[in-house]
Every structure is written in structure tokens, then in C-alpha cells.
Design an enzyme around this catalytic site. Structure first.
Site, PDB file in Angstrom:
ATOM      1  N   ASN A   2       0.870  -1.179   0.000  1.00  0.00           N
ATOM      2  CA  ASN A   2       0.000   0.000   0.000  1.00  0.00           C
ATOM      3  C   ASN A   2       0.904   1.225   0.000  1.00  0.00           C
ATOM      4  O   ASN A   2       1.525   1.548   1.011  1.00  0.00           O
ATOM      5  CB  ASN A   2      -0.914  -0.018   1.241  1.00  0.00           C
ATOM      6  CG  ASN A   2      -1.861   1.175   1.280  1.00  0.00           C
ATOM      7  OD1 ASN A   2      -1.499   2.275   0.905  1.00  0.00           O
ATOM      8  ND2 ASN A   2      -3.081   0.948   1.757  1.00  0.00           N
ATOM      9  N   GLU A   5      -3.955   1.927  -2.864  1.00  0.00           N
ATOM     10  CA  GLU A   5      -4.064   3.358  -2.574  1.00  0.00           C
ATOM     11  C   GLU A   5      -3.207   4.186  -3.529  1.00  0.00           C
ATOM     12  O   GLU A   5      -2.370   4.993  -3.105  1.00  0.00           O
ATOM     13  CB  GLU A   5      -3.704   3.655  -1.115  1.00  0.00           C
ATOM     14  CG  GLU A   5      -4.877   3.456  -0.170  1.00  0.00           C
ATOM     15  CD  GLU A   5      -4.748   4.239   1.115  1.00  0.00           C
ATOM     16  OE1 GLU A   5      -5.250   5.380   1.147  1.00  0.00           O
ATOM     17  OE2 GLU A   5      -4.158   3.722   2.080  1.00  0.00           O
ATOM     18  N   ASP A  40      -4.162  -4.961   0.869  1.00  0.00           N
ATOM     19  CA  ASP A  40      -4.497  -4.364   2.152  1.00  0.00           C
ATOM     20  C   ASP A  40      -5.930  -4.778   2.477  1.00  0.00           C
ATOM     21  O   ASP A  40      -6.879  -4.236   1.926  1.00  0.00           O
ATOM     22  CB  ASP A  40      -4.361  -2.844   2.068  1.00  0.00           C
ATOM     23  CG  ASP A  40      -4.730  -2.139   3.360  1.00  0.00           C
ATOM     24  OD1 ASP A  40      -5.165  -2.821   4.313  1.00  0.00           O
ATOM     25  OD2 ASP A  40      -4.612  -0.899   3.415  1.00  0.00           O
ATOM     26  N   ASN A  51      -7.323  -4.519   5.459  1.00  0.00           N
ATOM     27  CA  ASN A  51      -7.874  -3.692   6.532  1.00  0.00           C
ATOM     28  C   ASN A  51      -8.567  -4.535   7.608  1.00  0.00           C
ATOM     29  O   ASN A  51      -9.655  -4.206   8.079  1.00  0.00           O
ATOM     30  CB  ASN A  51      -8.836  -2.646   5.963  1.00  0.00           C
ATOM     31  CG  ASN A  51      -8.134  -1.337   5.651  1.00  0.00           C
ATOM     32  OD1 ASN A  51      -7.281  -0.878   6.416  1.00  0.00           O
ATOM     33  ND2 ASN A  51      -8.470  -0.724   4.516  1.00  0.00           N
ATOM     34  N   ASP A 108      -1.951  -6.263   5.983  1.00  0.00           N
ATOM     35  CA  ASP A 108      -1.636  -6.588   4.584  1.00  0.00           C
ATOM     36  C   ASP A 108      -1.358  -8.088   4.506  1.00  0.00           C
ATOM     37  O   ASP A 108      -0.457  -8.591   5.178  1.00  0.00           O
ATOM     38  CB  ASP A 108      -0.423  -5.787   4.117  1.00  0.00           C
ATOM     39  CG  ASP A 108      -0.634  -4.289   4.277  1.00  0.00           C
ATOM     40  OD1 ASP A 108      -1.174  -3.670   3.356  1.00  0.00           O
ATOM     41  OD2 ASP A 108      -0.271  -3.759   5.351  1.00  0.00           O
ATOM     42  N   ASP A 148       2.808   4.591   5.234  1.00  0.00           N
ATOM     43  CA  ASP A 148       2.647   4.050   6.585  1.00  0.00           C
ATOM     44  C   ASP A 148       2.552   2.522   6.569  1.00  0.00           C
ATOM     45  O   ASP A 148       2.503   1.897   7.636  1.00  0.00           O
ATOM     46  CB  ASP A 148       1.447   4.668   7.305  1.00  0.00           C
ATOM     47  CG  ASP A 148       0.220   4.836   6.424  1.00  0.00           C
ATOM     48  OD1 ASP A 148       0.218   4.313   5.289  1.00  0.00           O
ATOM     49  OD2 ASP A 148      -0.741   5.506   6.857  1.00  0.00           O
ATOM     50  N   HIS A 149       2.519   1.916   5.379  1.00  0.00           N
ATOM     51  CA  HIS A 149       2.611   0.467   5.221  1.00  0.00           C
ATOM     52  C   HIS A 149       4.026   0.091   4.778  1.00  0.00           C
ATOM     53  O   HIS A 149       4.740   0.909   4.184  1.00  0.00           O
ATOM     54  CB  HIS A 149       1.649  -0.037   4.141  1.00  0.00           C
ATOM     55  CG  HIS A 149       0.202   0.136   4.466  1.00  0.00           C
ATOM     56  ND1 HIS A 149      -0.629  -0.923   4.758  1.00  0.00           N
ATOM     57  CD2 HIS A 149      -0.571   1.249   4.519  1.00  0.00           C
ATOM     58  CE1 HIS A 149      -1.854  -0.476   4.977  1.00  0.00           C
ATOM     59  NE2 HIS A 149      -1.847   0.837   4.846  1.00  0.00           N
TER      60      HIS A 149
END
Length: 257
Positions: free
Chosen positions: A7, A34, A147, A149, A218, A247-248
Site C-alpha cells: 500500500n 491506494e 491491504d 484492513n 496486509d 505508513d505500510h
């Protein structure tokens, strides 16, 4: 074959980080999430200069998924999940690469919970499970990466008691993840690291990365033919420490094909 999911949190804003990691790790296949870019803004030329063909399903400002393949062009087999012709979110793409079918996904976040975003997340997950029920029966290796989530268990989140009201840790979402696994999918990262604290996401706030206060959201899920070939699964956590990074962190597996 090394297959990764990442991501990128904005493919153009993080392009130097993505290109640096591609050059360093040289994965054979990459699922990106993303993108946060419409189709015409996808940085195809820069990615192709590194030797990767690509397909992508973009969306202005939000969402967006892509699949990259080193040394070839992915053969697209699906764009978007079946089951809701009115769903305008760019969250799923699928391609055949080197004898492997790869699905790349960005499952909805679902917050705030309860509410329409959470309801949409559950409906989207149901559609994914319905489609996965078809893919699991394929004789060829299949990998569904992205991802998701969702933190499946308490072991997949730093201080789980703080996440009890969050859509990523909701009982309904965790149950959906295990309904998918019950079809016969293998959670590659957890299979190779059954007892480790291992994360794929660290928030930008409160020094989460330096404290290793992360989440494992993930995932790469493998059907039986792919699981039989699984040799490694790792997180390139150091990439999260780079300047202007996502941030991943990238997550990858190796299949002995």
C-alpha cells in the site's frame, strides 16, 4: 517467483520510495494499493523504465490498485469485483502472470463503525468471499494479495484492547476473514511466522514505527497449489523507516515454481 503487496499511500507522492524499493528488492510481481490517482496520472513510464509492465485501476484522490510484473505485461483477467455493478470504487484487479493468477485488492476501511461505511465494508467482503470461492478451485496457483484492513487475531495488533471499537478489528470483519480462510486459503505470512509479532503497518503518529506499535493488515492468501510452493514470507519493515514513505511496508512471499 517473488510476489509482493504494498500500500503505497499515493503512488505519485511516494514514487521515489516505490522505485527505490523495486530496485532494491526486485520482486517479480507487485500488487499496489491506494494509488490515489486517476488512470491517466499513473506513472507508467517511470515503472516501465525499471523493467516492469503494469495494469492499473485508478481513481482520483482515493483508492486505486495496480499489478506490476517484472519483464512482462500482466494479462488482465478482471477489473472490479462482481456482485455490485454500481460500486464505483477502484479496489480490485486481477491478472495472470507466469502461470500464477494474482488478485490485488484494497478492502474498505469501514470506519466509523457502525455506519454506512462499515456496512459497505461487510458487503464488499461478502463479494470477495463469493469470488474467492471460485478462485480457490483453480488447479493453477492463485494469490490474493493486498491491504485487507483487518487484524485477524489479537497477535496482529499492538495493544488490541485499544482497537475494540475499530472497524479493522470488529468481530464481523475478523469472522469474514476466517470465513475466507475456511474455503481453503493459506495466510502465507502467519504460516511462515506462526508465533512472531509481525506487523505491516505503523501509524505516522506517536512514534508508532520506532516503538513497533503496529498492525498486521496486509495479507497474501494462497490456494492449495500456491501454498504447496510457498518457501518464504517476509515484511520489508525497514522501508517504513525511509523518508517520505508510506505508513505500510511491503510484504512478500516466494513461491518455488
Amino acid at each position: 517467483m517473488r510476489i509482493a503487496t504494498y500500500n503505497v499511500n499515493g503512488v505519485n507522492g511516494r514514487l521515489p520510495v516505490l522505485l527505490r524499493w523495486l530496485a532494491e528488492s526486485a520482486p517479480d510481481v507487485v500488487c499496489l494499493q491506494e494509488l490515489k490517482a486517476p488512470d491517466e496520472k499513473f506513472p507508467e513510464a517511470a515503472i516501465r523504465d525499471l523493467g516492469y509492465g503494469a495494469i492499473w485501476h485508478g481513481q482520483k484522490s482515493w483508492n486505486g490498485v495496480a499489478i506490476l510484473a517484472r519483464g512482462c505485461d500482466p494479462v488482465e483477467t478482471r477489473r472490479g469485483l462482481p456482485g455490485d455493478p454500481d460500486d464505483s470504487h477502484s479496489r480490485y484487479i486481477e491478472a495472470a502472470i507466469g502461470g500464477v493468477l494474482v488478485g490485488g485488492l484494497y478492502l474498505p476501511n469501514g470506519n466509523p463503525r457502525p455506519g454506512p461505511k462499515f456496512d459497505y465494508k461487510l458487503r464488499w467482503f461478502d463479494r470477495l468471499i463469493e469470488h474467492a470461492a471460485i478462485l480457490i478451485r483453480m488447479d493453477a496457483p492463485v494469490v490474493i494479495a493486498g491491504d485487507y484492513n483487518v487484524m485477524p487475531t489479537d497477535r496482529d495488533v499492538y495493544k488490541p484492547e485499544r482497537w475494540l471499537d475499530d472497524a479493522l478489528f470488529a468481530p464481523e470483519v475478523r469472522a469474514a476473514f476466517f470465513r475466507m480462510l475456511d474455503q481453503g486459503w493459506t495466510d502465507a505470512l502467519r504460516t511462515m511466522h506462526p508465533d512472531e509479532t509481525i506487523y505491516t503497518f505503523w501509524d505516522y503518529f506517536r512514534n508508532a514505527y520506532s516503538r513497533n506499535a503496529g498492525l498486521r493488515i496486509d495479507h497474501l492468501l494462497l490456494n492449495a497449489p500456491a501454498a504447496k510452493k510457498l518457501r518464504a514470507a517476509e515484511v520489508d519493515a525497514h522501508v517504513r523507516g525511509w523518508e517520505k514513505t508510506s505508513d505500510h511496508a511491503p510484504v512478500w512471499i516466494e513461491l518455488d515454481l
